[in-house]
Design a protein around this motif. Structure first.
Motif, short mmCIF file in Angstrom:
data_model
loop_
_atom_site.label_atom_id
_atom_site.label_comp_id
_atom_site.label_asym_id
_atom_site.label_seq_id
_atom_site.Cartn_x
_atom_site.Cartn_y
_atom_site.Cartn_z
N VAL A 176 -17.36 78.12 -86.97
CA VAL A 176 -16.71 79.25 -85.64
C VAL A 176 -18.01 80.54 -85.07
O VAL A 176 -17.13 80.22 -83.64
CB VAL A 176 -16.21 80.21 -87.06
CG1 VAL A 176 -15.48 81.76 -86.23
CG2 VAL A 176 -14.80 79.58 -87.50
N GLY A 177 -18.96 80.14 -85.26
CA GLY A 177 -19.86 81.26 -84.43
C GLY A 177 -19.89 80.15 -83.66
O GLY A 177 -20.53 80.89 -82.28
N HIS A 178 -20.16 79.41 -83.48
CA HIS A 178 -20.55 78.04 -82.92
C HIS A 178 -19.58 78.18 -81.79
O HIS A 178 -19.56 77.94 -80.00
CB HIS A 178 -21.23 76.89 -82.92
CG HIS A 178 -21.58 76.02 -82.22
ND1 HIS A 178 -22.92 75.83 -81.78
CD2 HIS A 178 -21.22 74.51 -81.95
CE1 HIS A 178 -23.75 75.52 -80.70
NE2 HIS A 178 -22.28 74.34 -80.89
N PHE A 179 -18.42 77.34 -82.44
CA PHE A 179 -16.79 76.93 -81.50
C PHE A 179 -16.46 78.25 -80.71
O PHE A 179 -15.92 77.28 -79.75
CB PHE A 179 -16.76 75.38 -81.44
CG PHE A 179 -17.27 74.51 -81.88
CD1 PHE A 179 -17.55 73.92 -80.90
CD2 PHE A 179 -17.77 73.75 -83.07
CE1 PHE A 179 -18.56 72.51 -81.23
CE2 PHE A 179 -18.21 72.97 -83.51
CZ PHE A 179 -18.82 72.51 -81.85
N MET A 180 -16.22 79.06 -81.74
CA MET A 180 -15.48 80.13 -80.99
C MET A 180 -15.44 81.32 -80.92
O MET A 180 -15.22 82.67 -80.42
CB MET A 180 -14.05 79.70 -82.71
CG MET A 180 -13.24 79.09 -82.12
SD MET A 180 -11.95 79.18 -83.61
CE MET A 180 -10.64 80.13 -82.74
N ALA A 181 -16.92 81.53 -82.09
CA ALA A 181 -17.74 83.25 -81.84
C ALA A 181 -16.81 84.43 -81.92
O ALA A 181 -16.14 83.83 -83.21
CB ALA A 181 -17.76 83.83 -80.02
N GLU A 182 -15.90 85.42 -81.70
CA GLU A 182 -15.21 85.82 -81.87
C GLU A 182 -13.69 85.44 -82.27
O GLU A 182 -12.96 86.80 -81.85
CB GLU A 182 -15.25 87.48 -81.18
CG GLU A 182 -16.55 87.51 -82.03
CD GLU A 182 -17.53 89.30 -81.05
OE1 GLU A 182 -16.47 89.90 -80.19
OE2 GLU A 182 -18.62 89.04 -81.23
N ALA A 183 -13.31 84.95 -81.54
CA ALA A 183 -11.82 85.01 -81.10
C ALA A 183 -11.41 83.73 -82.86
O ALA A 183 -10.25 83.36 -82.43
CB ALA A 183 -11.71 83.85 -79.92
N ALA A 184 -11.71 83.79 -83.87
CA ALA A 184 -11.46 83.03 -84.89
C ALA A 184 -10.74 83.79 -85.19
O ALA A 184 -11.08 84.63 -85.80
CB ALA A 184 -13.00 82.65 -85.40
N PRO A 185 -9.51 83.13 -86.14
CA PRO A 185 -9.02 83.58 -87.26
C PRO A 185 -9.50 83.67 -88.59
O PRO A 185 -10.37 82.63 -88.49
CB PRO A 185 -7.80 83.10 -87.19
CG PRO A 185 -7.79 81.65 -86.83
CD PRO A 185 -8.99 81.64 -85.70
N GLU A 186 -8.89 84.79 -89.95
CA GLU A 186 -9.17 84.22 -90.66
C GLU A 186 -8.66 83.35 -91.30
O GLU A 186 -7.71 83.17 -91.56
CB GLU A 186 -9.32 86.20 -91.49
CG GLU A 186 -10.44 86.73 -91.25
CD GLU A 186 -10.39 88.19 -92.08
OE1 GLU A 186 -10.69 87.75 -93.42
OE2 GLU A 186 -10.29 89.31 -91.56
N VAL A 187 -9.31 82.72 -92.40
CA VAL A 187 -8.83 81.59 -93.27
C VAL A 187 -9.52 81.53 -94.63
O VAL A 187 -10.88 82.08 -94.93
CB VAL A 187 -9.53 80.06 -92.61
CG1 VAL A 187 -8.87 78.90 -93.72
CG2 VAL A 187 -8.66 79.87 -91.50
N ASP A 188 -8.35 81.65 -95.66
CA ASP A 188 -9.56 82.01 -97.12
C ASP A 188 -9.92 80.49 -97.55
O ASP A 188 -8.34 79.67 -98.24
CB ASP A 188 -7.64 82.65 -98.22
CG ASP A 188 -8.68 82.51 -99.15
OD1 ASP A 188 -9.47 82.51 -100.06
OD2 ASP A 188 -7.58 83.19 -100.04
N ILE A 189 -10.81 79.92 -97.23
CA ILE A 189 -11.45 78.76 -97.34
C ILE A 189 -10.91 78.14 -98.94
O ILE A 189 -10.30 77.44 -100.00
CB ILE A 189 -12.15 78.34 -96.60
CG1 ILE A 189 -12.88 78.13 -95.32
CG2 ILE A 189 -13.12 77.40 -97.36
CD1 ILE A 189 -11.25 77.77 -94.46
N SER A 190 -11.73 79.24 -99.78
CA SER A 190 -11.71 79.35 -101.31
C SER A 190 -10.41 79.61 -102.23
O SER A 190 -10.32 78.76 -102.74
CB SER A 190 -12.43 80.70 -101.60
OG SER A 190 -13.96 81.20 -101.39
#
Length: 191
Positions: free
Chosen positions: A120-134
């Motif tokens: 996310v940091g590489h492709f979207m920086a701060e435009a990324a939504p939160e995802v509960d991966i765990s």
């Protein structure tokens, strides 16, 4: 549509995994443990090789933003229910497939959040939504592992009953799998 995703889909996937588990014995899993190199090769392929290939493809096709992150998330996720079904259909080692899914689901509780954060940091920086991966990974683990264990347990405790149930469940599991694939394609036809 929400009921389909929150109830019907998980129940169908669990039933498919139970059908796979009922056809396995503890000896199948012991055979996997006796061949650690095969398991290790599968684990390395899923944890390292697949994400590296996905990253190369994302770069080669110039994908960016959420689309690139989505491709990478798919590459980071362990094999799931469908991989075991496809392994069964291809005549492969279902016990190995299920073992990889179970172990890598646990490992992915650590690897996925770290790798997604980097992606996310590489492709979207701060435009990324939160995802509960765990939570998502834990759900996949529970949908795949618990039904398989129940199927293996039934096979061990009541093999005759397991044989009768398996004759009914095998075609039903294949039908459910096909319905899930067709449903996913239909639901995403516009995309």
């Amino acid at each position: 549509m929400d009921a389909l995703l929150t109830v019907v889909l998980p129940v169908s996937l669990a039933l498919i995994m139970f059908a796979l588990g009922i056809g396995l014995t503890l000896d199948d899993f012991a055979r996997v443990a006796r061949r650690p190199f095969v398991f290790l090769a599968g684990a390395v392929a899923q944890l390292a090789v697949l994400p590296l290939i996905a990253f190369a493809l994302v770069g080669a096709f110039g994908m960016q933003g959420a689309f690139a992150v989505g491709v990478m998330i798919l590459a980071f996720c362990p094999g799931g229910v469908t991989s075991s079904v496809l392994t069964r259909l291809a005549g492969g080692d279902v016990a190995l497939s299920i073992s990889l899914t179970a172990v890598l689901s646990l490992v992915s509780l650590v690897t996925i959040p770290l790798l997604v954060a980097l992606t996310v940091g590489h492709f979207m920086a701060e435009a990324a939504p939160e995802v509960d991966i765990s939570s998502l990974t834990l759900s996949i683990f529970l949908i795949s592992t618990v039904p398989v264990a129940a199927g293996v347990g039934l096979r061990r405790l009541a093999p005759d009953l397991a044989d009768r149930i398996e004759r009914v469940l095998r075609p039903l599991a294949l039908l459910l799998f096909l319905c899930i694939v067709v449903g996913a394609i239909a639901a995403n036809w516009q995309a």
